[in-house]
Design a protein around this motif. Structure first.
Motif, mmCIF file in Angstrom:
data_model
loop_
_atom_site.group_PDB
_atom_site.id
_atom_site.type_symbol
_atom_site.label_atom_id
_atom_site.label_comp_id
_atom_site.label_asym_id
_atom_site.label_seq_id
_atom_site.Cartn_x
_atom_site.Cartn_y
_atom_site.Cartn_z
ATOM 1 N N UNK A 11 7.798 -22.462 26.446
ATOM 2 C CA UNK A 11 8.141 -23.340 27.560
ATOM 3 C C UNK A 11 8.242 -24.778 27.085
ATOM 4 N N UNK A 12 9.127 -25.474 27.742
ATOM 5 C CA UNK A 12 9.391 -26.865 27.350
ATOM 6 C C UNK A 12 9.188 -27.755 28.554
ATOM 7 N N UNK A 13 8.369 -28.751 28.405
ATOM 8 C CA UNK A 13 8.138 -29.626 29.551
ATOM 9 C C UNK A 13 9.397 -30.449 29.832
ATOM 10 N N UNK A 14 9.510 -30.936 31.046
ATOM 11 C CA UNK A 14 10.695 -31.682 31.454
ATOM 12 C C UNK A 14 10.922 -32.932 30.643
ATOM 13 N N UNK A 15 9.833 -33.505 30.141
ATOM 14 C CA UNK A 15 9.987 -34.760 29.402
ATOM 15 C C UNK A 15 10.441 -34.534 27.964
ATOM 16 N N UNK A 16 10.285 -33.316 27.462
ATOM 17 C CA UNK A 16 10.604 -33.078 26.045
ATOM 18 C C UNK A 16 12.066 -33.374 25.693
ATOM 19 N N UNK A 76 1.184 -23.070 25.908
ATOM 20 C CA UNK A 76 2.510 -22.467 26.025
ATOM 21 C C UNK A 76 3.626 -23.485 26.121
ATOM 22 N N UNK A 77 3.293 -24.674 26.542
ATOM 23 C CA UNK A 77 4.359 -25.637 26.824
ATOM 24 C C UNK A 77 4.390 -26.761 25.812
ATOM 25 N N UNK A 78 5.546 -26.956 25.236
ATOM 26 C CA UNK A 78 5.756 -28.082 24.327
ATOM 27 C C UNK A 78 6.050 -29.315 25.163
ATOM 28 N N UNK A 131 8.813 -43.781 20.488
ATOM 29 C CA UNK A 131 8.799 -42.701 21.463
ATOM 30 C C UNK A 131 7.525 -42.734 22.306
ATOM 31 N N UNK A 164 20.130 -30.221 24.662
ATOM 32 C CA UNK A 164 18.942 -30.417 23.827
ATOM 33 C C UNK A 164 17.956 -29.284 24.062
ATOM 34 N N UNK A 167 18.554 -26.328 25.087
ATOM 35 C CA UNK A 167 19.083 -25.102 24.502
ATOM 36 C C UNK A 167 18.795 -25.049 23.006
ATOM 37 N N UNK A 218 14.029 -35.325 27.170
ATOM 38 C CA UNK A 218 14.232 -36.763 27.337
ATOM 39 C C UNK A 218 13.717 -37.511 26.111
ATOM 40 N N UNK A 219 12.574 -37.088 25.620
ATOM 41 C CA UNK A 219 12.019 -37.673 24.400
ATOM 42 C C UNK A 219 12.971 -37.455 23.222
ATOM 43 N N UNK A 220 13.520 -36.257 23.142
ATOM 44 C CA UNK A 220 14.428 -35.955 22.046
ATOM 45 C C UNK A 220 15.726 -36.733 22.132
ATOM 46 N N UNK A 241 5.835 -33.638 20.663
ATOM 47 C CA UNK A 241 6.975 -34.106 19.888
ATOM 48 C C UNK A 241 6.629 -35.396 19.156
ATOM 49 N N UNK A 249 16.067 -39.677 22.969
ATOM 50 C CA UNK A 249 15.774 -40.943 22.320
ATOM 51 C C UNK A 249 15.584 -40.768 20.824
ATOM 52 N N UNK A 250 14.809 -39.764 20.454
ATOM 53 C CA UNK A 250 14.509 -39.550 19.041
ATOM 54 C C UNK A 250 15.778 -39.258 18.241
ATOM 55 N N UNK A 252 16.450 -26.593 21.417
ATOM 56 C CA UNK A 252 15.004 -26.429 21.223
ATOM 57 C C UNK A 252 14.605 -24.963 21.344
#
Lengths: 149, 118
Positions: free
Chosen positions: B42-47, A61-63, A84, B29, B31, B49-51, A68, B53-54, B33
């Motif tokens: 669901x989006x992890x907290x690090x996602x 469920x979690x990205x 990254x 970011x 939003x 942050x990764x974006x 990424x 940078x990306x 996504x």
């Protein structure tokens, strides 16, 4: 009108990144910044879509950050993926140290924040004249989390 | 536009302030996504942050390539058309082709912080 801007990355941030990479005398038209704003936003959607598909296929469920990275590689952005992966590694390390610190110490938040700020600060000058070659500087994040004496 | 601080709860996406300031706002970011239309749950907290940078890497690359077009045109101002040409000329930027040849924002006048100058 405001809503529309809400769906895009802020133009000021985008403009700043553009300016930093160009020669000092270079000028950027406002429309060029707007276009870049849209492109960068689309980039997020595009990569997220790929990452999300993978999660769905794997019944997750979690990205997360790894998804990424994978998506970046899958879509042809191998150079970014490389950077990254390292970035994510350092971030996770910093997070681990931070929570380890918070558990065992009663030091003030300020102290923890300070050392976090110093060592997990990933921002640095990125100069890449030709190929995409970024160096994530190590800010010595291994030992600076100990309790300050 | 400076972030309010490394540990601003709103901007860093969490009370604990996970890392230092980023070049792009994490909440925005996130939003984007969520709206990417792929039923992102669901989006992890690090996602984000990764974006952050990306996206920086992406903007840098596209900007540099656009600038090459500007130089080829013997100009010193990077125009929208340069961005479009760069996107079209680069394989991995294929996903942008429709976006850059269709940009309709110029029809409206979006509310901008910067003053309009032509």
């Amino acid at each position: 009108m405001d809503e529309e801007q809400d769906k895009l990355l802020p133009i000021a941030n985008v403009g700043r990144i553009m300016k930093q990479i160009l020669p000092p005398a270079a000028k950027i038209s406002k429309e060029a910044k707007q276009t870049m704003q849209e492109c960068a936003t689309e980039f997020i959607s595009f990569v997220t879509g790929e990452a999300s598909d993978k999660c769905q296929k794997e019944n997750r469920k979690t990205v997360n950050g790894d998804d990424i990275c994978w998506a970046l590689s899958s879509l042809g952005f191998d150079d970014y993926a490389e950077v990254i992966v390292r970035y994510l590694h350092k971030y996770r390390e910093a997070e681990r140290e931070k929570s380890a610190n918070q558990h065992k110490s009663s030091s003030t938040d300020q102290d923890i924040e300070e050392s976090n700020h110093k060592s997990s600060q990933p921002q640095q000058q990125i100069e890449a004249p030709n190929g995409i070659e970024f160096r994530v500087l190590d800010k010595g994040n291994s030992s600076s989390f100990k309790n300050p004496s | 536009m400076r972030q309010a601080g490394a540990y601003s709860g709103i901007l860093s996406g969490g009370l604990s302030g996970k890392t230092g300031p980023h070049s792009l706002p994490l909440a925005r970011i996130k939003k984007i996504m969520k709206k990417s239309g792929n039923d992102v749950k669901m989006i992890s907290g690090e996602a984000p942050i990764v974006f952050s940078k990306a996206c920086e890497l992406f903007i840098e690359e596209l900007t540099k390539r656009s600038w090459t077009m500007t130089i080829q045109g013997k100009r010193r101002t990077l125009h929208k058309e340069d961005v479009a040409s760069a996107a079209i000329a680069t394989d991995i930027f294929d996903f942008l082709v429709n976006l850059v040849s269709n940009s309709s924002h110029s029809m409206d006048n979006p509310v901008e912080i910067e003053t309009t100058s032509k």
